[in-house]
Design a protein around this motif. Structure first.
Motif, PDB file in Angstrom:
ATOM      1  N   LYS A 123       0.836  -1.199   0.000  1.00 52.43           N
ATOM      2  CA  LYS A 123       0.000   0.000   0.000  1.00 52.43           C
ATOM      3  C   LYS A 123       0.869   1.245   0.000  1.00 52.43           C
ATOM      4  N   THR A 124       0.306   2.318  -0.518  1.00 52.55           N
ATOM      5  CA  THR A 124       0.948   3.621  -0.459  1.00 52.55           C
ATOM      6  C   THR A 124       0.027   4.574   0.288  1.00 52.55           C
ATOM      7  N   LEU A 125       0.527   5.145   1.374  1.00 54.67           N
ATOM      8  CA  LEU A 125      -0.250   6.127   2.127  1.00 54.67           C
ATOM      9  C   LEU A 125       0.177   7.522   1.698  1.00 54.67           C
ATOM     10  N   GLU A 126      -0.750   8.293   1.182  1.00 54.15           N
ATOM     11  CA  GLU A 126      -0.458   9.666   0.750  1.00 54.15           C
ATOM     12  C   GLU A 126      -0.619  10.588   1.956  1.00 54.15           C
ATOM     13  N   CYS A 127       0.516  11.017   2.505  1.00 54.49           N
ATOM     14  CA  CYS A 127       0.481  11.771   3.753  1.00 54.49           C
ATOM     15  C   CYS A 127       0.417  13.283   3.548  1.00 54.49           C
ATOM     16  N   GLY A 128       0.737  13.742   2.342  1.00 57.36           N
ATOM     17  CA  GLY A 128       0.636  15.160   2.051  1.00 57.36           C
ATOM     18  C   GLY A 128       1.797  16.001   2.546  1.00 57.36           C
ATOM     19  N   GLN A 129       2.658  15.419   3.346  1.00 55.48           N
ATOM     20  CA  GLN A 129       3.841  16.100   3.882  1.00 55.48           C
ATOM     21  C   GLN A 129       4.979  15.100   3.951  1.00 55.48           C
ATOM     22  N   ILE A 130       6.215  15.593   3.982  1.00 50.62           N
ATOM     23  CA  ILE A 130       7.367  14.713   4.141  1.00 50.62           C
ATOM     24  C   ILE A 130       7.228  13.967   5.468  1.00 50.62           C
ATOM     25  N   VAL A 131       7.472  12.661   5.438  1.00 51.69           N
ATOM     26  CA  VAL A 131       7.261  11.793   6.604  1.00 51.69           C
ATOM     27  C   VAL A 131       8.595  11.549   7.313  1.00 51.69           C
ATOM     28  N   TRP A 132       8.602  11.770   8.623  1.00 57.74           N
ATOM     29  CA  TRP A 132       9.823  11.580   9.415  1.00 57.74           C
ATOM     30  C   TRP A 132       9.722  10.383  10.356  1.00 57.74           C
ATOM     31  N   GLY A 133       8.636  10.313  11.137  1.00 58.53           N
ATOM     32  CA  GLY A 133       8.524   9.266  12.151  1.00 58.53           C
ATOM     33  C   GLY A 133       7.440   8.261  11.814  1.00 58.53           C
ATOM     34  N   LEU A 134       7.655   7.003  12.241  1.00 55.37           N
ATOM     35  CA  LEU A 134       6.683   5.926  12.028  1.00 55.37           C
ATOM     36  C   LEU A 134       6.585   5.078  13.288  1.00 55.37           C
ATOM     37  N   ALA A 135       5.378   4.619  13.606  1.00 56.59           N
ATOM     38  CA  ALA A 135       5.215   3.672  14.718  1.00 56.59           C
ATOM     39  C   ALA A 135       3.935   2.872  14.529  1.00 56.59           C
ATOM     40  N   PHE A 136       4.041   1.563  14.714  1.00 54.65           N
ATOM     41  CA  PHE A 136       2.893   0.661  14.642  1.00 54.65           C
ATOM     42  C   PHE A 136       2.334   0.393  16.039  1.00 54.65           C
ATOM     43  N   SER A 137       1.041   0.061  16.080  1.00 56.15           N
ATOM     44  CA  SER A 137       0.452  -0.495  17.297  1.00 56.15           C
ATOM     45  C   SER A 137      -0.732  -1.362  16.906  1.00 56.15           C
TER      46      SER A 137
END
Length: 397
Positions: free
Chosen positions: A83-97
């Motif tokens: 999948k591709t998530l279109e975030c609209g801004q440059i992405v820096w941090g990621l975390a799953f839960s």
């Protein structure tokens, strides 16, 4: 252990409309807690979500096949499902839960079943939280005034999320209460680079462009202590799986291992450049560290530094046990079940490396089991021999 072997490499496409210097770096990679998904902040305002539907052994075999095949084969499996998530801004941090099933309709899921969520920290200070299976946006958390550099979920499934930002604050969010902001943690005077919640959910460590790391209580959201010992900016931190150890990595080319309960420095791992790895001016701070992480069983560390090396360290040794050449490394993370490491690079790539597989000794398993629910002070109060106390508190390895 054998030297890490590159199993596979993922490369982003680069749309011409973005300046690659500011938007293609892989600042963050993340595996879901069950190892079923991999997320990659590949720049260009998008996150790639890649499913790992296979068992651990199968996955490693697949990765080996990918490594032997060409680029086409390396990207052929799973392309239709990612999948591709279109975030609209440059992405820096990621975390799953995981979003736990609760027997009632949850905002995250169409039905009251367990599902997986991914939080993304963005360039404009927003945090967007997505449901992984559908790609639906669940929350947009507003509050930070600058880049959200790192994210950490409480591992106990409570849906407490901590964010670290260039606005010099950490913020605590409760997704079980519609993403309500619970607390703002102020104390840093520089950009906050990294935050890590201990596996027992009692402590939070944060690292900013300062020589000290801050340790906070996750129960009262107050500052416990400053960890002072580095000579330059602390940029990365991680707790051991039993919460008994904390490691911090700094631009001073050192990793310090701490007892988070006492604030004591247990040992320092110095990143001495390998001559073969240096082909440019020695005046550059070639060993400045970018990232440090514990292996799932707690016997190894991985570090990424500016001297173009991924290093693997054994807990009981002061020198690395294995090296791998990598260029422009920014972050590293172990697969939750061990066996390999994912690294992200400044040119937007993700690389998957073999990591030492180890069968934990009965001694270590017992120590880990005890330290999961006993603090250092509780261990020291036990009526047991001194040498046993030293072992249980990692004073001897």
């Amino acid at each position: 252990p054998e030297e890490p072997v590159l199993l596979a490499e993922l490369k982003p496409g680069r749309p011409q409309r973005y300046d690659w210097k500011s938007s293609c770096e892989t600042w963050s990679v993340a595996f879901s807690p069950d190892g079923a998904w991999f997320a990659w902040s590949q720049g260009h305002c998008v996150v790639k979500l890649i499913p790992w539907p296979l068992g651990e052994a199968e996955l490693c075999k697949t990765a080996e096949r990918k490594g032997r095949g060409g680029k086409g084969e390396a990207r052929s499996r799973g392309v239709a499902k990612e999948k591709t998530l279109e975030c609209g801004q440059i992405v820096w941090g990621l975390a799953f839960s995981a979003w736990p099933a609760a027997g009632e309709t949850e905002p995250a899921c169409a039905v009251a079943l367990p599902c997986l969520i991914l939080a993304t920290g963005l360039n404009d200070g927003q945090i967007k939280v997505w449901e992984v299976q559908t790609g639906h946006l669940l929350f947009s958390l507003l509050g930070h005034q600058d880049v959200v550099r790192d994210l950490s979920f409480a591992p106990n499934g409570s849906l407490i999320l901590v964010s670290a930002s260039r606005d010099k604050t950490l913020r605590v969010w409760d997704l079980s209460r519609d993403g309500r902001q619970v607390q703002v943690l102020s104390g840093h005077v520089q950009w906050v680079y990294c935050c890590s919640i201990s596996p027992d959910c009692s402590m939070l460590c944060s690292a900013a462009g300062e020589k000290s790391a801050l340790l906070w209580s996750m129960r009262s959201y107050t500052l416990i202590r400053r960890l002072e010992g580095h000579q330059s900016s602390v940029v990365s931190c991680d707790f051991s799986p039993d919460s008994a150890l904390l490691v911090t990595a700094s631009y001073d080319a050192c990793v310090i291992m701490w007892d988070p309960y006492t604030g004591e420095q247990l040992r320092t791992l110095r990143h001495v450049p390998l001559q073969s790895a240096l082909d440019y001016s020695s005046e550059v701070h070639t060993s400045s560290l970018r990232s440090v992480c514990f292996s799932p069983e707690g016997l190894y560390l991985a570090t990424v530094a500016d001297d173009r090396l991924l290093r693997i360290w054994a807990l009981e040794l002061r020198s690395p046990v294995a090296f791998a050449p990598m260029t422009n490394g920014l972050c590293c993370m172990y697969f939750p079940h061990g066996g390999f490491i994912a690294t992200g690079t400044r040119d937007g790539h993700v690389q998957f490396w073999t990591a030492p597989r180890v069968l934990s000794s009965l001694k270590h398993l017992c120590r880990k089991a005890l330290r999961t629910f006993l603090t250092t002070y509780q261990v020291l109060a036990l009526p047991i021999p001194r040498k046993l106390k030293e072992f249980l508190t990692y004073r001897t390895f």
